[in-house]
Design a protein around this motif. Structure first.
Motif, PDB file in Angstrom:
ATOM      1  N   UNK A 278      23.081  55.601 -94.476  1.00  0.00           N
ATOM      2  CA  UNK A 278      24.507  55.928 -94.495  1.00  0.00           C
ATOM      3  C   UNK A 278      25.338  54.754 -95.011  1.00  0.00           C
ATOM      4  N   UNK A 279      24.955  53.542 -94.624  1.00  0.00           N
ATOM      5  CA  UNK A 279      25.667  52.361 -95.105  1.00  0.00           C
ATOM      6  C   UNK A 279      25.514  52.178 -96.601  1.00  0.00           C
ATOM      7  N   UNK A 280      24.312  52.407 -97.101  1.00  0.00           N
ATOM      8  CA  UNK A 280      24.076  52.308 -98.540  1.00  0.00           C
ATOM      9  C   UNK A 280      24.829  53.413 -99.276  1.00  0.00           C
ATOM     10  N   UNK A 281      24.882  54.595 -98.678  1.00  0.00           N
ATOM     11  CA  UNK A 281      25.652  55.683 -99.288  1.00  0.00           C
ATOM     12  C   UNK A 281      27.117  55.286 -99.450  1.00  0.00           C
ATOM     13  N   UNK A 282      27.689  54.611 -98.437  1.00  0.00           N
ATOM     14  CA  UNK A 282      29.084  54.169 -98.546  1.00  0.00           C
ATOM     15  C   UNK A 282      29.254  53.163 -99.673  1.00  0.00           C
ATOM     16  N   UNK A 283      28.316  52.234 -99.809  1.00  0.00           N
ATOM     17  CA  UNK A 283      28.401  51.253-100.888  1.00  0.00           C
ATOM     18  C   UNK A 283      28.333  51.938-102.247  1.00  0.00           C
ATOM     19  N   UNK A 284      27.473  52.949-102.361  1.00  0.00           N
ATOM     20  CA  UNK A 284      27.372  53.704-103.607  1.00  0.00           C
ATOM     21  C   UNK A 284      28.665  54.467-103.897  1.00  0.00           C
ATOM     22  N   UNK A 285      29.244  55.051-102.841  1.00  0.00           N
ATOM     23  CA  UNK A 285      30.509  55.771-102.994  1.00  0.00           C
ATOM     24  C   UNK A 285      31.616  54.829-103.434  1.00  0.00           C
ATOM     25  N   UNK A 286      31.624  53.620-102.867  1.00  0.00           N
ATOM     26  CA  UNK A 286      32.621  52.616-103.267  1.00  0.00           C
ATOM     27  C   UNK A 286      32.523  52.330-104.759  1.00  0.00           C
ATOM     28  N   UNK A 287      31.300  52.133-105.240  1.00  0.00           N
ATOM     29  CA  UNK A 287      31.111  51.866-106.666  1.00  0.00           C
ATOM     30  C   UNK A 287      31.513  53.071-107.511  1.00  0.00           C
ATOM     31  N   UNK A 288      31.115  54.259-107.060  1.00  0.00           N
ATOM     32  CA  UNK A 288      31.448  55.481-107.797  1.00  0.00           C
ATOM     33  C   UNK A 288      32.960  55.663-107.885  1.00  0.00           C
ATOM     34  N   UNK A 289      33.658  55.437-106.771  1.00  0.00           N
ATOM     35  CA  UNK A 289      35.103  55.626-106.752  1.00  0.00           C
ATOM     36  C   UNK A 289      35.817  54.627-107.661  1.00  0.00           C
ATOM     37  N   UNK A 290      35.312  53.409-107.689  1.00  0.00           N
ATOM     38  CA  UNK A 290      36.019  52.355-108.415  1.00  0.00           C
ATOM     39  C   UNK A 290      35.621  52.240-109.878  1.00  0.00           C
ATOM     40  N   UNK A 291      34.429  52.725-110.243  1.00  0.00           N
ATOM     41  CA  UNK A 291      33.955  52.577-111.621  1.00  0.00           C
ATOM     42  C   UNK A 291      33.659  53.907-112.305  1.00  0.00           C
ATOM     43  N   UNK A 292      33.540  54.983-111.500  1.00  0.00           N
ATOM     44  CA  UNK A 292      33.158  56.265-112.073  1.00  0.00           C
ATOM     45  C   UNK A 292      31.672  56.394-112.323  1.00  0.00           C
ATOM     46  N   UNK A 293      30.893  55.364-111.957  1.00  0.00           N
ATOM     47  CA  UNK A 293      29.444  55.383-112.163  1.00  0.00           C
ATOM     48  C   UNK A 293      28.738  55.338-110.816  1.00  0.00           C
ATOM     49  N   UNK A 294      27.745  56.209-110.663  1.00  0.00           N
ATOM     50  CA  UNK A 294      26.974  56.236-109.424  1.00  0.00           C
ATOM     51  C   UNK A 294      25.629  55.560-109.656  1.00  0.00           C
ATOM     52  N   UNK A 295      25.213  54.631-108.782  1.00  0.00           N
ATOM     53  CA  UNK A 295      23.933  53.941-108.987  1.00  0.00           C
ATOM     54  C   UNK A 295      22.765  54.923-109.024  1.00  0.00           C
ATOM     55  N   UNK A 296      21.957  54.841-110.061  1.00  0.00           N
ATOM     56  CA  UNK A 296      20.788  55.713-110.212  1.00  0.00           C
ATOM     57  C   UNK A 296      19.526  54.876-109.982  1.00  0.00           C
ATOM     58  N   UNK A 297      19.325  54.481-108.729  1.00  0.00           N
ATOM     59  CA  UNK A 297      18.195  53.619-108.391  1.00  0.00           C
ATOM     60  C   UNK A 297      17.461  54.192-107.190  1.00  0.00           C
ATOM     61  N   UNK A 298      16.130  54.239-107.268  1.00  0.00           N
ATOM     62  CA  UNK A 298      15.325  54.681-106.121  1.00  0.00           C
ATOM     63  C   UNK A 298      15.373  53.605-105.037  1.00  0.00           C
ATOM     64  N   UNK A 299      15.562  54.036-103.803  1.00  0.00           N
ATOM     65  CA  UNK A 299      15.676  53.100-102.687  1.00  0.00           C
ATOM     66  C   UNK A 299      14.558  53.354-101.688  1.00  0.00           C
ATOM     67  N   UNK A 300      13.837  52.309-101.337  1.00  0.00           N
ATOM     68  CA  UNK A 300      12.840  52.411-100.274  1.00  0.00           C
ATOM     69  C   UNK A 300      13.401  51.709 -99.045  1.00  0.00           C
ATOM     70  N   UNK A 301      13.714  52.474 -98.021  1.00  0.00           N
ATOM     71  CA  UNK A 301      14.387  51.913 -96.852  1.00  0.00           C
ATOM     72  C   UNK A 301      13.430  51.480 -95.754  1.00  0.00           C
ATOM     73  N   UNK A 302      12.261  52.086 -95.692  1.00  0.00           N
ATOM     74  CA  UNK A 302      11.350  51.842 -94.578  1.00  0.00           C
ATOM     75  C   UNK A 302      10.552  50.566 -94.763  1.00  0.00           C
ATOM     76  N   UNK A 303      10.212  49.978 -93.639  1.00  0.00           N
ATOM     77  CA  UNK A 303       9.257  48.873 -93.599  1.00  0.00           C
ATOM     78  C   UNK A 303       8.651  48.812 -92.203  1.00  0.00           C
ATOM     79  N   UNK A 304       7.490  48.153 -92.094  1.00  0.00           N
ATOM     80  CA  UNK A 304       6.925  47.902 -90.771  1.00  0.00           C
ATOM     81  C   UNK A 304       7.757  46.824 -90.092  1.00  0.00           C
ATOM     82  N   UNK A 305       7.993  46.993 -88.797  1.00  0.00           N
ATOM     83  CA  UNK A 305       8.812  46.049 -88.040  1.00  0.00           C
ATOM     84  C   UNK A 305       7.910  45.229 -87.135  1.00  0.00           C
TER      85      UNK A 305
END
Length: 337
Positions: A278-305
């Motif tokens: 959700x936090x990354x989605x907000x950052x993407x929305x911020x960029x989209x709103x301000x530049x008109x471009x949405x980041x097109x990058x695959x994100x791997x969020x999981x890791x072993x803790x």
């Protein structure tokens, strides 16, 4: 690295814009470990990005989730963006409520199917207002936690069982597929049964009681979330078995309780990190709103803790702002997200 730089830039250096209204349709409980973490990280991100976030919880009732979507779509003052989760395949019904409304929709955590998205994008409205989803690789975390569990088992023959979430939610299906692929590839591991605990501690507790009676030689249990692992631990202790020793356990999530159990050794393998979506989605929305471009990058969020690592320590402290600094810092190790 490009994604980390973009996210770090917008989170750390974003100027004081007018607050952008974003509504999050959270399918869980506010008190639930994972969904509570999603809320906390979202609030920290919103504060950093100068965005206004409203969250509605449907408390694991997908009918209420769909109803909430309809109520939001009927408001006189609409949010600019809505974050949704395709919990129990309720996504298309929620989208219907926003058709022809000037509201951008972004799915996080559980997306609609590829075919459903392709069909929607044939419509001019959805070509404009349906944003790319932010989806963690659930099959990967199933794979990671299963491999860690197999490593803990060593080469001894072992019987194990899986307690998945439900039969329809994409996250549940994919995590279980990832885990089964690992277990079924091991000649020394026998998968006795997969059951569905509906993400609930009490349900998994009851199932574990039956499974321990049915398969008394069980050496390991894989669970799709922490609440179900808590139920397994209760059942093990009732039978005078030591979790993490007599029976090994693997699970997913980042609640304080599961982190404490991982540190104490009662949980042998722990995966997490998807609450960042959700936090990354907000950052993407911020960029989209301000530049008109949405980041097109695959994100791997999981890791072993693992205990005594910077990420594990930050999660234990529940320092959400500090956690954002750490995981979105472009100078950190590549692949940390």
């Amino acid at each position: 690295m490009r994604l980390l730089f973009i996210l770090g830039f917008w989170l750390i250096f974003s100027p004081a814009y007018a607050k952008t209204p974003v509504l999050f349709l959270n399918p869980g409980y506010s008190s639930e470990s994972f969904w509570g973490d999603v809320d906390s990280l979202l609030e920290a991100s919103a504060a950093r990005l100068d965005m206004q976030v409203e969250t509605l919880h449907s408390n694991r009732n997908h009918f209420d989730m769909i109803r909430q979507a309809s109520e939001v779509a009927g408001r006189a003052k609409l949010p600019a963006f809505v974050l949704m989760v395709n919990e129990k395949h309720g996504g298309l019904r929620m989208l219907e409520a926003f058709y022809l409304k000037p509201v951008y929709i972004q799915f996080i955590l559980n997306d609609i199917s590829i075919e459903e998205r392709q069909n929607l994008l044939k419509d001019p409205h959805w070509r404009t207002y349906l944003l790319p989803a932010v989806i963690p690789d659930n099959q990967d975390v199933g794979n990671l936690t299963a491999m860690a569990l197999v490593k803990k088992l060593g080469e001894q023959p072992a019987q194990l069982v899986l307690i998945s979430g439900d039969k329809t939610t994409p996250a549940s299906v994919e995590r279980t597929q990832g885990a089964l692929a690992v277990f079924q590839a091991q000649s020394d591991v026998t998968v006795e049964q997969t059951v569905y605990g509906q993400w609930q501690e009490d349900k998994a507790y009851q199932q574990a009681q039956v499974l321990l009676q049915r398969y008394p030689a069980i050496k390991a249990v894989w669970t799709a979330n922490d609440h179900m692992a808590f139920g397994v631990i209760r059942a093990l202790k009732e039978k005078q078995l030591t979790p993490g020793k007599d029976v090994l356990l693997s699970t997913i999530n980042t609640s304080p309780q599961v982190l404490a159990l991982r540190r104490a050794g009662e949980i042998n393998a722990l995966g997490g990190g998807h609450f960042l979506a959700a936090g990354i989605a907000l950052a993407n929305i911020r960029q989209f709103k301000d530049t008109g471009e949405y980041p097109q990058v695959h994100i791997s969020l999981f890791r072993l803790l693992e205990p005594d690592t910077p990420l594990f320590d930050a999660l234990e402290k529940r320092d959400w702002a500090g956690l954002l600094d750490q995981v979105l810092d472009p100078t950190r190790i590549p692949g940390s997200l």
